[in-house]
Design an enzyme around this catalytic site. Sequence first.
Site, short mmCIF file in Angstrom:
data_model
loop_
_atom_site.label_atom_id
_atom_site.label_comp_id
_atom_site.label_asym_id
_atom_site.label_seq_id
_atom_site.Cartn_x
_atom_site.Cartn_y
_atom_site.Cartn_z
N LYS A 6 -0.74 -8.14 -8.95
CA LYS A 6 -1.15 -8.46 -7.58
C LYS A 6 -2.65 -8.23 -7.42
O LYS A 6 -3.36 -9.03 -6.81
CB LYS A 6 -0.44 -7.55 -6.58
CG LYS A 6 1.03 -7.75 -6.39
CD LYS A 6 1.53 -6.77 -5.33
CE LYS A 6 3.02 -6.83 -5.14
NZ LYS A 6 3.48 -5.87 -4.12
N ASP A 61 3.85 -7.00 0.33
CA ASP A 61 5.22 -6.80 -0.11
C ASP A 61 5.80 -8.18 -0.38
O ASP A 61 5.68 -9.09 0.43
CB ASP A 61 6.07 -6.05 0.92
CG ASP A 61 7.30 -5.46 0.23
OD1 ASP A 61 7.15 -4.54 -0.59
OD2 ASP A 61 8.43 -5.94 0.49
N GLY A 89 5.99 -10.13 -13.52
CA GLY A 89 7.28 -10.22 -12.83
C GLY A 89 8.11 -11.41 -13.28
O GLY A 89 8.33 -11.62 -14.47
N ASP A 116 7.34 -14.53 -13.14
CA ASP A 116 6.52 -15.72 -13.44
C ASP A 116 7.00 -16.52 -14.66
O ASP A 116 6.95 -17.76 -14.63
CB ASP A 116 5.05 -15.34 -13.64
CG ASP A 116 4.34 -15.06 -12.32
OD1 ASP A 116 4.91 -15.37 -11.26
OD2 ASP A 116 3.22 -14.53 -12.37
N HIS A 140 2.75 -18.02 -2.95
CA HIS A 140 3.12 -17.25 -1.76
C HIS A 140 2.02 -16.25 -1.42
O HIS A 140 1.62 -16.12 -0.27
CB HIS A 140 4.45 -16.53 -2.06
CG HIS A 140 4.46 -15.80 -3.38
ND1 HIS A 140 4.13 -16.42 -4.57
CD2 HIS A 140 4.72 -14.50 -3.71
CE1 HIS A 140 4.20 -15.54 -5.56
NE2 HIS A 140 4.56 -14.37 -5.06
P1 ITT Z 1 3.29 -2.34 -4.88
O1 ITT Z 1 4.40 -1.99 -3.92
O2 ITT Z 1 2.59 -1.14 -5.43
O3 ITT Z 1 2.35 -3.36 -4.29
P2 ITT Z 1 5.44 -3.51 -6.47
O4 ITT Z 1 5.49 -4.24 -7.78
O5 ITT Z 1 6.36 -2.34 -6.29
O6 ITT Z 1 3.93 -3.07 -6.19
P3 ITT Z 1 6.84 -4.97 -4.39
O7 ITT Z 1 7.62 -3.80 -3.94
O8 ITT Z 1 6.22 -5.88 -3.36
O9 ITT Z 1 5.63 -4.56 -5.33
O10 ITT Z 1 7.77 -5.84 -5.36
C1 ITT Z 1 7.34 -7.09 -5.75
C2 ITT Z 1 8.16 -7.54 -6.95
O11 ITT Z 1 8.54 -8.90 -6.74
C3 ITT Z 1 7.30 -7.52 -8.20
O12 ITT Z 1 7.40 -6.29 -8.89
C4 ITT Z 1 7.87 -8.69 -8.98
O13 ITT Z 1 9.02 -8.28 -9.65
C5 ITT Z 1 8.27 -9.67 -7.87
N1 ITT Z 1 7.13 -10.56 -7.54
C6 ITT Z 1 6.39 -10.60 -6.41
N2 ITT Z 1 5.42 -11.52 -6.49
C7 ITT Z 1 5.53 -12.07 -7.70
C8 ITT Z 1 4.79 -13.06 -8.38
O14 ITT Z 1 3.71 -13.62 -7.85
N3 ITT Z 1 5.20 -13.40 -9.61
C9 ITT Z 1 6.27 -12.84 -10.19
N4 ITT Z 1 7.01 -11.86 -9.63
C10 ITT Z 1 6.63 -11.48 -8.38
#
Ligand code: ITT
Length: 199
Positions: A12, A69, A151, A153, A178
């Site tokens: 991210k 999120d 993730g 992707d 997104h």
């Molecule tokens: P932070 O809360 O520290 O920002 P996190 O990875 O825990 O990091 P989230 O709780 O928002 O973040 O979970 C997002 C998950 O959704 C992420 O770990 C991926 O598995 C998936 N995800 C979100 N955006 C994605 C993307 O652009 N490409 C692939 N997977 C994505």
Amino acid sequence: MKIIFATGNLGKLSEVKRIFENYDVELISLKELVNVPEIYENELTFSGNSFKKSREIFEKFGIPTIADDSGLVVEQLNGKPGVFSARFAGENCTYEDNNKKLLNELSFFPKPHFAKFVCSATYFSADNQFEFIGELSGEIIDEFRGNNGFGYDPIFVPENYSNTLSELGIEVKNQISHRAKAFYGLIDILSKKGIIHYK
Ligand code: ITT
């Protein structure tokens, strides 16, 4: 101006850093701060968790904060993994664990496996709180393709494309994702309010 990006997710971070690169914003990640409080993402919506991250980090450091999120919403799984996308295969699981669990669950359903990514981008300061939501529709495929991104992707093919997000790479991803839609929404309102400026 300084803005904290309340994330520990390096995928991210590199995408959002690029989205802000033409603005007079110095993005500070959580890795550059000390005594960062643990944030429990126990809300049931992307919006709830995103505001929880931006609010709690703003309250701790007193610096305007953005948060993301996001997750994957799969039609045949009634919206799963949704807000549980990061830990779908359990606490401390890898991206590969999550992808394999997803493909296993989808193996019981006919193709195509329609899905969408959702991102809630929030901004929290003393004077302003904003949220923008972005979505990217597509399809889950049953093989891993590409080396970029993070993730889900490698198994997600956006609508109107034939490559996965991992194959398309960050440049294309940041034009359609997104996350890009949500953060360009935030940038638009922050610019109109004169909080940030185009360089
Ligand atoms: P932070 O809360 O520290 O920002 P996190 O990875 O825990 O990091 P989230 O709780 O928002 O973040 O979970 C997002 C998950 O959704 C992420 O770990 C991926 O598995 C998936 N995800 C979100 N955006 C994605 C993307 O652009 N490409 C692939 N997977 C994505």
